[in-house]
Design a protein around this motif. Sequence first.
Motif, PDB file in Angstrom:
ATOM      1  N   MET A  31      42.516  45.625  56.790  1.00 55.04           N
ATOM      2  CA  MET A  31      41.132  46.079  56.905  1.00 55.04           C
ATOM      3  C   MET A  31      40.487  46.199  55.533  1.00 55.04           C
ATOM      4  O   MET A  31      41.136  46.594  54.568  1.00 55.04           O
ATOM      5  N   PRO A  32      39.209  45.846  55.426  1.00 54.89           N
ATOM      6  CA  PRO A  32      38.528  46.033  54.148  1.00 54.89           C
ATOM      7  C   PRO A  32      38.310  47.518  53.877  1.00 54.89           C
ATOM      8  O   PRO A  32      38.311  48.338  54.780  1.00 54.89           O
ATOM      9  N   GLY A  33      38.140  47.826  52.622  1.00 51.86           N
ATOM     10  CA  GLY A  33      37.920  49.221  52.259  1.00 51.86           C
ATOM     11  C   GLY A  33      39.197  49.870  51.786  1.00 51.86           C
ATOM     12  O   GLY A  33      40.228  49.229  51.618  1.00 51.86           O
ATOM     13  N   ARG A  34      39.123  51.140  51.579  1.00 49.89           N
ATOM     14  CA  ARG A  34      40.257  51.868  51.023  1.00 49.89           C
ATOM     15  C   ARG A  34      41.056  52.536  52.130  1.00 49.89           C
ATOM     16  O   ARG A  34      40.514  53.005  53.112  1.00 49.89           O
ATOM     17  N   SER A  35      42.343  52.570  51.925  1.00 50.25           N
ATOM     18  CA  SER A  35      43.239  53.197  52.873  1.00 50.25           C
ATOM     19  C   SER A  35      44.362  53.868  52.087  1.00 50.25           C
ATOM     20  O   SER A  35      44.886  53.297  51.126  1.00 50.25           O
ATOM     21  N   ALA A  36      44.735  55.083  52.456  1.00 51.38           N
ATOM     22  CA  ALA A  36      45.801  55.797  51.759  1.00 51.38           C
ATOM     23  C   ALA A  36      47.122  55.038  51.881  1.00 51.38           C
ATOM     24  O   ALA A  36      47.904  54.983  50.930  1.00 51.38           O
ATOM     25  N   THR A  50      34.402  45.296  43.387  1.00 53.67           N
ATOM     26  CA  THR A  50      33.356  45.725  42.461  1.00 53.67           C
ATOM     27  C   THR A  50      33.950  46.478  41.275  1.00 53.67           C
ATOM     28  O   THR A  50      33.518  46.294  40.132  1.00 53.67           O
ATOM     29  N   ASP A  51      34.958  47.317  41.537  1.00 51.29           N
ATOM     30  CA  ASP A  51      35.611  48.046  40.452  1.00 51.29           C
ATOM     31  C   ASP A  51      36.289  47.088  39.478  1.00 51.29           C
ATOM     32  O   ASP A  51      36.203  47.269  38.258  1.00 51.29           O
ATOM     33  N   GLU A  56      36.214  44.127  34.280  1.00 51.22           N
ATOM     34  CA  GLU A  56      36.157  42.846  33.567  1.00 51.22           C
ATOM     35  C   GLU A  56      34.903  42.777  32.696  1.00 51.22           C
ATOM     36  O   GLU A  56      34.942  42.280  31.566  1.00 51.22           O
ATOM     37  N   LEU A  57      33.792  43.283  33.196  1.00 49.05           N
ATOM     38  CA  LEU A  57      32.553  43.322  32.422  1.00 49.05           C
ATOM     39  C   LEU A  57      32.714  44.204  31.182  1.00 49.05           C
ATOM     40  O   LEU A  57      32.265  43.841  30.090  1.00 49.05           O
TER      41      LEU A  57
END
Length: 114
Positions: A31-36, A50-51, A56-57
Motif C-alpha cells: 500500500m502507498p503511504g506510511r506503515s509501521a 517527496t522526502d 537530493e535537492l
Amino acid sequence: MQFFDVDVLDVPRGRVSIRRLVVLVARLLRMPGRSALAEAMHPANAWTATDYLTAELIDRMELANWLTLRVNSEESRRIDPPERFPRPGVEPAEPETEFASAAEVHSFLQQLTG
C-alpha cells in the motif's frame, strides 16, 4: 490491522484464516503511504518519494555552493566537499583511507635501510 478492520487475535479464535492474514499483510506492505510494519521491516520506507527528492535537492544545492566557493576561493584546497544529507536505512560511509605520498614512502624506506 486497522486498514482492513481485522483483529490479529481473530486468527486463534477461528474467525480469520492464516492465509487471509498473510494476504492482508502482503497487501499492507504494497500500500502507498506510511506503515509501521513497512518501516519496521525496511527503515528506508520511513520516507516518501517527496522526502527523498527533497534530500537530493539539498545535496545538489550544497554541492553547487561548494563548487562556487572552491572556484572563487584562494584557499580552494582547504574546503572539504559537503556530506550527503542523511537518509533512513543508509549508513554513513566510512572515511576514505589516506595513503602516504611518494616522498613519505621514500623517507620511510631510507630509515629502514639506514
